[in-house]
Motif scaffolding. Structure first.
Motif, short mmCIF file in Angstrom:
data_model
loop_
_atom_site.label_atom_id
_atom_site.label_comp_id
_atom_site.label_asym_id
_atom_site.label_seq_id
_atom_site.Cartn_x
_atom_site.Cartn_y
_atom_site.Cartn_z
N ASP A 217 41.68 39.75 40.47
CA ASP A 217 40.90 38.63 39.91
C ASP A 217 39.41 38.94 39.93
O ASP A 217 38.70 38.70 38.94
CB ASP A 217 41.16 37.34 40.71
N ASP A 221 37.00 39.39 36.55
CA ASP A 221 35.87 38.46 36.38
C ASP A 221 34.52 39.14 36.44
O ASP A 221 33.53 38.61 35.93
CB ASP A 221 35.92 37.36 37.46
N GLY A 222 34.46 40.32 37.07
CA GLY A 222 33.17 40.94 37.30
C GLY A 222 33.05 42.36 36.80
O GLY A 222 32.60 42.63 35.70
N GLN A 263 44.42 39.13 28.33
CA GLN A 263 43.13 38.44 28.34
C GLN A 263 42.36 38.76 27.07
O GLN A 263 42.42 39.87 26.56
CB GLN A 263 42.33 38.89 29.58
#
Length: 482
Positions: A217, A221-222, A263
């Motif tokens: 995760d 996200d980063g 995604q």
């Protein structure tokens, strides 16, 4: 209800666990089992850092099982003997496991499958660790690939975005009287009077399935944004750090790929995603090579190096490399990061490997052995491929004349010296101009960093020239692409 044993090894998760799914699908009550038999993996029995992680990963798996009404049955000894005992104790009708791909494990598992099947037991193995099985990807002539690019071009077409199955919310309880050891009885962790050399690991890692999900995760996200370029800088949080979780099977590559492909990414990030997927591809390629060429865990893949003039190791120099005391800051920072965290940034892995195999000209096995004992992601396929790539002896290897300059690598990829200062606090007060090659400013080092080696254990320029002269004999080249 009939029972089936689920033999856990390096698949320490419940989501996307094909062995568990198969038992449930057949209507069996699964009995989760772990058998500790490190000698069966010789000559590559797990190292100390691997065992320290394994202790916590087994605890996490047992906790996840107990939360669902089950528990992990832990045994120790000969795998076949312990499985036979468990079959007799539970009257299990089936045995399921997820495949391992190391030579010793393949031989052991083949023997167990044949022996138990001959007695009428249902025995099935499954793929839980790879995107593609090694024997399913072949060249046009039916041979294994020895070059990454055509291998990945073939394998990449097989990736799917469909999310793999998740574990059920509840699992049947194993027979109440079924006995097992406590995980602590395996003595995997360092214990008194031995110092807790692994204490620093757990500031950086959370072994187990939950820790793996959190790491994925955080990456998506980063660090996934800008991954292709930023992953080269060891002072930044710019890699996935999923390697130990993948090694222990706390997350599967299928789960990772499903999340990535499922995604929606901005167009500007697509190159980063493609590059990340190709890094998973290198993991697949390493397993492909080890499966088809199992001798490469011990021997050079390229036979032209069989007579190569490796230098006889100086024990003091080898120890200086292992402990981060070579006098070359980027090398020492990497080796200290490894010792403190059980992991090393991939760019720095190449630098420290080049220093050992090119500047010191020691056989790559000396480095592979040390990494095997100290890495929490000590995967035989990846470790072998990585070391042979840098040494120039393997498939798709770096050309013999590629010798990483530790000075240039530090200046380019740690320009502010943050990585060096973090892992070499004795150099923290040196100016940036002195961090890559402090021996060039000896007066400054004597005054500000008196505890650091005054000069490298080997002259970088002279050792580079000696390596080029030695390597120019074999002039080993990778085989042509097929």
């Amino acid at each position: 209800m009939s029972h089936a044993l689920i033999w856990f090894r390096r698949d320490l998760r419940l989501d996307d666990n094909p062995a568990l799914e198969a038992a449930l699908r057949a209507g069996h009550a699964p009995i989760p089992v772990y058998i500790h038999a490190p000698d069966e993996e010789a000559p590559w029995a797990p190292g100390a850092a691997t065992n320290a992680w394994l202790h916590r990963s087994l605890q996490a798996l047992d906790a996840d099982l107990r939360a669902r009404g089950s528990r992990l049955i832990v045994r120790r000894g000969d795998s076949l003997s312990e499985l036979e005992k468990l079959i007799a104790e539970t009257r299990a009708e089936a045995l399921h496991w997820n495949r391992l791909y190391e030579p010793a494990s393949i031989a052991r598992d083949t023997r167990i499958k044949q022996g138990l099947k001959s007695r009428g037991l249902t025995v099935e193995s499954h793929n839980a660790a790879l995107l593609v099985e090694p024997w399913t990807v072949q060249t046009g002539s039916g041979d294994p690939y020895r070059v990454f690019t055509p291998f990945w071009k073939n394998a990449r077409t097989r990736l799917v975005a469909a999310a793999p199955p998740t574990a059920p919310a509840r699992l049947p309880e194993p027979p109440v009287l079924l006995a097992g050891l406590g995980i602590e009885d395996l003595k995997l962790e360092p214990a008194p009077p031995e110092p807790r050399w692994d204490a620093g690991f757990w500031q950086h890692w959370q072994p187990g399935e939950a820790g793996a999900r959190e790491m994925l995760d955080a990456f998506l996200d980063g660090a996934a944004h800008g991954y292709k370029e930023q992953r080269n800088y060891p002072d930044r949080i710019a890699t996935s750090k999923l390697s130990p979780h993948l090694h222990f099977g706390e997350i599967s590559p299928r789960q990772v790929v499903a999340r990535v492909l499922g995604q929606v990414w901005p167009a500007a990030v697509q190159g980063d995603i493609d590059h990340f997927l190709s890094e998973l591809g290198w993991r697949e390629f390493s397993h492909h090579l080890l499966f088809h060429l199992p001798h490469t865990a011990q021997e050079n893949l390229n036979p032209k190096f069989s007579e190569f003039r490796w230098a006889k190791p100086d024990p003091a120099h080898l120890a200086a490399w292992q402990r981060g005391r070579t006098g070359v800051p980027i090398v020492d920072a990497g080796m200290r990061e490894l010792w403190h965290t059980g992991w090393m940034h991939n760019r720095v892995r190449m630098v420290v490997a080049s220093f050992l195999t090119k500047n010191l000209r020691y056989h790559w096995k000396h480095g592979a052995d040390w990494f095997w004992d100290t890495l929490v992601d000590a995967d035989l396929a990846n470790n072998t491929q990585g070391w042979q790539w840098t040494a120039g002896t393997g498939a798709d290897a770096a050309p013999y004349f590629r010798i990483f300059s530790p000075i240039a690598q530090a200046q380019k990829f740690d320009p502010a010296g943050k990585y060096i200062r973090r892992w070499l606090p004795e150099l923290a007060t040196l100016p940036e101009s002195a961090l890559a090659a402090p021996w060039e400013q000896p007066d400054l080092v004597r005054r500000l960093a008196p505890g650091y080696p005054s000069r490298p254990i080997v002259d970088l320029k002279a050792s580079r020239e000696a390596a080029l002269a030695a390597y120019s004999g074999p002039k080993s080249k990778p085989p042509p692409e097929r």
